[in-house]
Design a protein around this motif. Structure first.
Motif, PDB file in Angstrom:
ATOM      1  N   GLN A 158       0.807  -1.217   0.000  1.00 33.79           N
ATOM      2  CA  GLN A 158       0.000   0.000   0.000  1.00 33.79           C
ATOM      3  C   GLN A 158       0.843   1.271   0.000  1.00 33.79           C
ATOM      4  O   GLN A 158       0.336   2.345  -0.280  1.00 33.79           O
ATOM      5  CB  GLN A 158      -0.964  -0.021   1.192  1.00 33.79           C
ATOM      6  CG  GLN A 158      -2.012  -1.102   1.052  1.00 33.79           C
ATOM      7  CD  GLN A 158      -2.943  -1.171   2.247  1.00 33.79           C
ATOM      8  OE1 GLN A 158      -2.671  -1.881   3.205  1.00 33.79           O
ATOM      9  NE2 GLN A 158      -4.029  -0.428   2.206  1.00 33.79           N
ATOM     10  N   HIS A 211       1.057  -9.372   4.018  1.00 37.42           N
ATOM     11  CA  HIS A 211      -0.104  -8.478   3.935  1.00 37.42           C
ATOM     12  C   HIS A 211      -0.594  -8.480   2.478  1.00 37.42           C
ATOM     13  O   HIS A 211      -0.578  -7.469   1.798  1.00 37.42           O
ATOM     14  CB  HIS A 211       0.284  -7.078   4.414  1.00 37.42           C
ATOM     15  CG  HIS A 211      -0.879  -6.226   4.814  1.00 37.42           C
ATOM     16  ND1 HIS A 211      -1.029  -5.670   6.067  1.00 37.42           N
ATOM     17  CD2 HIS A 211      -1.968  -5.814   4.121  1.00 37.42           C
ATOM     18  CE1 HIS A 211      -2.141  -4.951   6.121  1.00 37.42           C
ATOM     19  NE2 HIS A 211      -2.729  -5.025   4.938  1.00 37.42           N
ATOM     20  N   TRP A 212      -0.894  -9.678   1.990  1.00 39.53           N
ATOM     21  CA  TRP A 212      -1.676  -9.913   0.771  1.00 39.53           C
ATOM     22  C   TRP A 212      -0.901  -9.932  -0.545  1.00 39.53           C
ATOM     23  O   TRP A 212      -1.466 -10.294  -1.571  1.00 39.53           O
ATOM     24  CB  TRP A 212      -2.823  -8.893   0.635  1.00 39.53           C
ATOM     25  CG  TRP A 212      -3.697  -8.786   1.830  1.00 39.53           C
ATOM     26  CD1 TRP A 212      -3.616  -9.530   2.979  1.00 39.53           C
ATOM     27  CD2 TRP A 212      -4.793  -7.900   2.021  1.00 39.53           C
ATOM     28  NE1 TRP A 212      -4.605  -9.149   3.862  1.00 39.53           N
ATOM     29  CE2 TRP A 212      -5.325  -8.143   3.306  1.00 39.53           C
ATOM     30  CE3 TRP A 212      -5.377  -6.913   1.227  1.00 39.53           C
ATOM     31  CZ2 TRP A 212      -6.421  -7.439   3.815  1.00 39.53           C
ATOM     32  CZ3 TRP A 212      -6.462  -6.214   1.728  1.00 39.53           C
ATOM     33  CH2 TRP A 212      -6.979  -6.466   3.010  1.00 39.53           C
ATOM     34  N   GLU A 222      -5.253 -10.541   8.216  1.00 42.22           N
ATOM     35  CA  GLU A 222      -6.644 -10.674   7.767  1.00 42.22           C
ATOM     36  C   GLU A 222      -6.866 -11.784   6.738  1.00 42.22           C
ATOM     37  O   GLU A 222      -7.246 -11.513   5.587  1.00 42.22           O
ATOM     38  CB  GLU A 222      -7.152  -9.350   7.193  1.00 42.22           C
ATOM     39  CG  GLU A 222      -7.248  -8.238   8.196  1.00 42.22           C
ATOM     40  CD  GLU A 222      -8.123  -7.067   7.714  1.00 42.22           C
ATOM     41  OE1 GLU A 222      -8.568  -7.096   6.559  1.00 42.22           O
ATOM     42  OE2 GLU A 222      -8.359  -6.159   8.515  1.00 42.22           O
ATOM     43  N   ASN A 232      -7.953  -6.816  14.203  1.00 46.90           N
ATOM     44  CA  ASN A 232      -8.287  -5.572  13.493  1.00 46.90           C
ATOM     45  C   ASN A 232      -9.772  -5.296  13.630  1.00 46.90           C
ATOM     46  O   ASN A 232     -10.599  -6.157  13.287  1.00 46.90           O
ATOM     47  CB  ASN A 232      -8.007  -5.705  11.991  1.00 46.90           C
ATOM     48  CG  ASN A 232      -6.530  -5.723  11.663  1.00 46.90           C
ATOM     49  OD1 ASN A 232      -5.681  -5.565  12.543  1.00 46.90           O
ATOM     50  ND2 ASN A 232      -6.217  -5.903  10.392  1.00 46.90           N
ATOM     51  N   TRP A 264     -18.352   0.195   3.594  1.00 48.26           N
ATOM     52  CA  TRP A 264     -18.474  -0.834   4.623  1.00 48.26           C
ATOM     53  C   TRP A 264     -18.196  -0.312   6.040  1.00 48.26           C
ATOM     54  O   TRP A 264     -18.418  -1.017   7.013  1.00 48.26           O
ATOM     55  CB  TRP A 264     -17.493  -1.980   4.326  1.00 48.26           C
ATOM     56  CG  TRP A 264     -16.067  -1.507   4.184  1.00 48.26           C
ATOM     57  CD1 TRP A 264     -15.470  -1.073   3.043  1.00 48.26           C
ATOM     58  CD2 TRP A 264     -15.087  -1.390   5.221  1.00 48.26           C
ATOM     59  NE1 TRP A 264     -14.175  -0.702   3.295  1.00 48.26           N
ATOM     60  CE2 TRP A 264     -13.909  -0.879   4.619  1.00 48.26           C
ATOM     61  CE3 TRP A 264     -15.068  -1.664   6.595  1.00 48.26           C
ATOM     62  CZ2 TRP A 264     -12.738  -0.635   5.355  1.00 48.26           C
ATOM     63  CZ3 TRP A 264     -13.908  -1.427   7.315  1.00 48.26           C
ATOM     64  CH2 TRP A 264     -12.767  -0.917   6.692  1.00 48.26           C
ATOM     65  N   TRP A 279      -4.770   2.625  12.166  1.00 49.78           N
ATOM     66  CA  TRP A 279      -4.607   2.507  10.727  1.00 49.78           C
ATOM     67  C   TRP A 279      -5.082   3.813  10.129  1.00 49.78           C
ATOM     68  O   TRP A 279      -6.220   4.171  10.325  1.00 49.78           O
ATOM     69  CB  TRP A 279      -5.439   1.347  10.160  1.00 49.78           C
ATOM     70  CG  TRP A 279      -5.187   1.185   8.691  1.00 49.78           C
ATOM     71  CD1 TRP A 279      -5.882   1.776   7.671  1.00 49.78           C
ATOM     72  CD2 TRP A 279      -4.144   0.406   8.074  1.00 49.78           C
ATOM     73  NE1 TRP A 279      -5.341   1.406   6.474  1.00 49.78           N
ATOM     74  CE2 TRP A 279      -4.287   0.586   6.686  1.00 49.78           C
ATOM     75  CE3 TRP A 279      -3.114  -0.399   8.559  1.00 49.78           C
ATOM     76  CZ2 TRP A 279      -3.423  -0.032   5.771  1.00 49.78           C
ATOM     77  CZ3 TRP A 279      -2.272  -1.002   7.653  1.00 49.78           C
ATOM     78  CH2 TRP A 279      -2.434  -0.825   6.270  1.00 49.78           C
ATOM     79  N   GLU A 288      -5.547   2.078  -1.228  1.00 48.62           N
ATOM     80  CA  GLU A 288      -6.572   1.313  -0.508  1.00 48.62           C
ATOM     81  C   GLU A 288      -7.155   0.220  -1.429  1.00 48.62           C
ATOM     82  O   GLU A 288      -8.328   0.199  -1.753  1.00 48.62           O
ATOM     83  CB  GLU A 288      -7.638   2.283   0.036  1.00 48.62           C
ATOM     84  CG  GLU A 288      -8.819   1.666   0.768  1.00 48.62           C
ATOM     85  CD  GLU A 288      -8.475   0.805   1.983  1.00 48.62           C
ATOM     86  OE1 GLU A 288      -7.324   0.811   2.452  1.00 48.62           O
ATOM     87  OE2 GLU A 288      -9.391   0.099   2.444  1.00 48.62           O
ATOM     88  N   TRP A 289      -6.293  -0.629  -1.880  1.00 46.49           N
ATOM     89  CA  TRP A 289      -6.671  -1.811  -2.662  1.00 46.49           C
ATOM     90  C   TRP A 289      -7.620  -1.450  -3.804  1.00 46.49           C
ATOM     91  O   TRP A 289      -7.329  -0.531  -4.552  1.00 46.49           O
ATOM     92  CB  TRP A 289      -7.254  -2.885  -1.712  1.00 46.49           C
ATOM     93  CG  TRP A 289      -6.326  -3.140  -0.546  1.00 46.49           C
ATOM     94  CD1 TRP A 289      -6.542  -2.803   0.758  1.00 46.49           C
ATOM     95  CD2 TRP A 289      -5.012  -3.741  -0.564  1.00 46.49           C
ATOM     96  NE1 TRP A 289      -5.462  -3.177   1.548  1.00 46.49           N
ATOM     97  CE2 TRP A 289      -4.514  -3.745   0.761  1.00 46.49           C
ATOM     98  CE3 TRP A 289      -4.205  -4.288  -1.566  1.00 46.49           C
ATOM     99  CZ2 TRP A 289      -3.269  -4.271   1.101  1.00 46.49           C
ATOM    100  CZ3 TRP A 289      -2.958  -4.809  -1.234  1.00 46.49           C
ATOM    101  CH2 TRP A 289      -2.507  -4.804   0.086  1.00 46.49           C
TER     102      TRP A 289
HETATM  103  C1  NOJ Z   1      -7.495  -3.796   6.696  1.00 48.54           C
HETATM  104  C2  NOJ Z   1      -6.262  -4.054   5.894  1.00 48.54           C
HETATM  105  O1  NOJ Z   1      -5.326  -4.765   6.657  1.00 48.54           O
HETATM  106  C3  NOJ Z   1      -5.633  -2.820   5.292  1.00 48.54           C
HETATM  107  O2  NOJ Z   1      -4.741  -3.220   4.302  1.00 48.54           O
HETATM  108  C4  NOJ Z   1      -6.694  -1.881   4.772  1.00 48.54           C
HETATM  109  O3  NOJ Z   1      -6.144  -0.802   4.107  1.00 48.54           O
HETATM  110  C5  NOJ Z   1      -7.529  -1.417   5.958  1.00 48.54           C
HETATM  111  N1  NOJ Z   1      -8.153  -2.558   6.596  1.00 48.54           N
HETATM  112  C6  NOJ Z   1      -8.615  -0.418   5.582  1.00 48.54           C
HETATM  113  O4  NOJ Z   1      -9.519  -0.989   4.709  1.00 48.54           O
END
Ligand code: NOJ
Length: 467
Positions: A47, A105-106, A150, A292, A331, A401, A408-409
């Motif tokens: 990110q 982390h993904w 997550e 989280n 969300w 966070w 943000e993905w």
């Molecule tokens: C959880 C995730 O770990 C993170 O990568 C993401 O940006 C935040 N939530 C906010 O959506």
């Protein structure tokens, strides 16, 4: 798995010694955080780092997904440069006292995805190898390890291609297979640490789980049962195999998925089975609870979702109360009391293991005067203090966070979570503290929810990035 697994991944923990001054207000026995309580701000490699093809870094699944499908990202963007933390990491870790590193982390390497990604059990072995390298190289300094961030979010992108990489639509099948490997991978990393590194490195290892709190939509018995089912399907799914006394997936999941699978004409459950050896191997593989939390959802009894899918298997319809304040993310509704309820549920369900809140935060569309973010932090921290002092929940730290606005993905750069603003049109990616950075800094400095965080005295301008 970024090459610079690094500092940039940091859930940076700043531990300060403190005093306890009680001053009951707002139903709080004290506005002070307990002595030794840790604060931090988190972010994640993909990110923020950028440098997507530099320094020997190979392609990962998010590089592939964003490059092949810019139309699936809200603003058509990608994270090729992002916050350029690859080059600017010194700024981002300035003055951090202690650093935790999340391993995964993904950003799975694309070559592993080409083997099936997390649906292929061999990826658990590769993850163990990767963990060994990190323990060897960083274990002398890292004392809090998170294996996987997550997993519940990871498997969503095996079920719905638009949610993210790897971009599959194999709902109700590949997501369950991926979860199986993710849990095995985590357990392998934990045991590896236990066997070869713990004695000398003396760190602690966990996995970050996430879930909204699920509140019954009405007080009917059906909805109360549905809410409990939602807690099991969206959280117990991961927590039960690791933290419960008996291990394995929750019974309600095993029963319902088996029943639906047979009704679909299959000969076995879509949810893979753990052998007794694996149940034993996975159970107890966490030294603390890492969690989280962002929001709350209503749960009502009913059937919704594709056939087959986790949602349909759960028999729950989830919704929001229109009265709950919104954020920039569809969300994320602001429901502070949900945090306290969730912490109590975790305690009841799995015992009172020390718990670290690894993420909590609020999104907006940008701006330095982020009053809504400050209100979010303050109201959630108030509920956290109630959970600690009134309910005796064993929470030892809190990580906001996020440190900086970032990618943000699937939402690209349209939803901002940072306490630092990043100018994404500036080649230098200048960082500027928002009001929330100042407010958090004040909370950490005083180790208390001090009044007037929205106005009045602001600290000196030399800002420590974690605060
Ligand atoms: C959880 C995730 O770990 C993170 O990568 C993401 O940006 C935040 N939530 C906010 O959506």
């Amino acid at each position: 798995m970024a090459a610079t697994a690094s500092l940039a991944l940091a859930a940076a923990l700043l531990s300060l010694a403190g005093l306890s001054r009680g001053s009951p207000q707002d139903g709080l026995p004290s506005r002070d955080f307990p002595p030794g309580f840790m604060f931090g701000a988190a972010t994640a490699a993909f990110q923020i780092e950028g440098a997507w093809n530099l320094s020997g870094k190979g392609e990962n699944i998010w590089d592939r997904w964003t490059h092949q499908h810019p139309e699936w990202v809200a603003d058509g963007s990608n994270a090729d440069v992002a916050c350029d933390s690859f080059h600017r990491f010194k700024e981002d870790v300035q003055a951090l006292v202690d650093t935790g590193v999340t391993m995964f982390h993904w950003d799975l390497p694309q070559p592993l995805q080409d083997l099936g990604g997390w649906t292929n059990p061999v990826v658990a072995d590769y993850f163990e190898d990767y963990a060994r390298i990190l323990f060897r190289h960083f274990g002398d300094r890292v004392k809090y390890w998170i294996t996987i961030n997550e997993p519940a979010s990871i498997i969503e992108s095996y079920a719905n291609s638009r949610l993210g990489a790897p971009g599959l639509d194999e709902h109700g099948v590949a997501d369950y297979q991926a979860s199986h490997t993710l849990l095995k991978a985590h357990a392998k990393a934990y045991h590896l640490y236990d066997k070869y590194f713990r004695k000398t490195q003396k760190g602690r290892v966990s996995i970050t789980l996430n879930s909204a709190w699920h509140e019954p939509r009405t007080n009917s018995q059906e909805d109360r049962q549905a809410a409990e089912r939602a807690r099991q399907f969206y959280f117990g799914y991961w927590a039960h195999p690791i933290y419960s006394k008996i291990g394995d997936y929750p019974a309600v999941m095993k029963e319902r998925i088996m029943r639906n699978s047979l009704a679909e004409g299959r000969f076995r459950s879509r949810l893979p089975e753990f052998s007794p050896q694996w149940v034993k191997f996975i159970r107890g593989t966490a030294d603390f609870f890492a969690y989280n939390h962002y929001t709350t959802r209503y749960a009502a009894s009913g059937t919704q979702g594709e056939i087959p899918s986790l949602q349909r298997d759960s028999g729950v319809i989830r919704s929001y109360d229109p009265k709950w304040p919104s954020s920039a993310s569809s969300w994320l509704k602001v429901v502070p009391w949900g945090l306290r309820k969730m912490l109590n549920w975790i305690k009841k369900e799995y015992g009172n293991l020390p718990l670290l809140i690894t993420e909590n935060g609020f999104s907006d569309h940008g701006g330095l005067h982020d009053k809504d973010r400050i209100n979010y932090f303050v109201s959630y921290l108030q509920e956290l203090l109630k959970a600690i002092y009134i309910d005796k929940c064993n929470v030892f730290g809190y990580t906001a966070w996020s440190l900086v606005d970032n990618f943000e993905w699937a939402r690209g750069y349209t939803e901002k979570f940072g306490i630092y603003q990043v100018n994404f049109t500036d080649p230098n990616r200048a960082r500027i503290p928002k009001d929330s950075a100042q407010a958090l800094r004040k909370i950490i400095k005083h180790r208390a929810l001090v009044p007037n965080l929205l106005q009045g005295e602001m600290p000196e301008p030399r800002v420590v990035l974690v605060t």
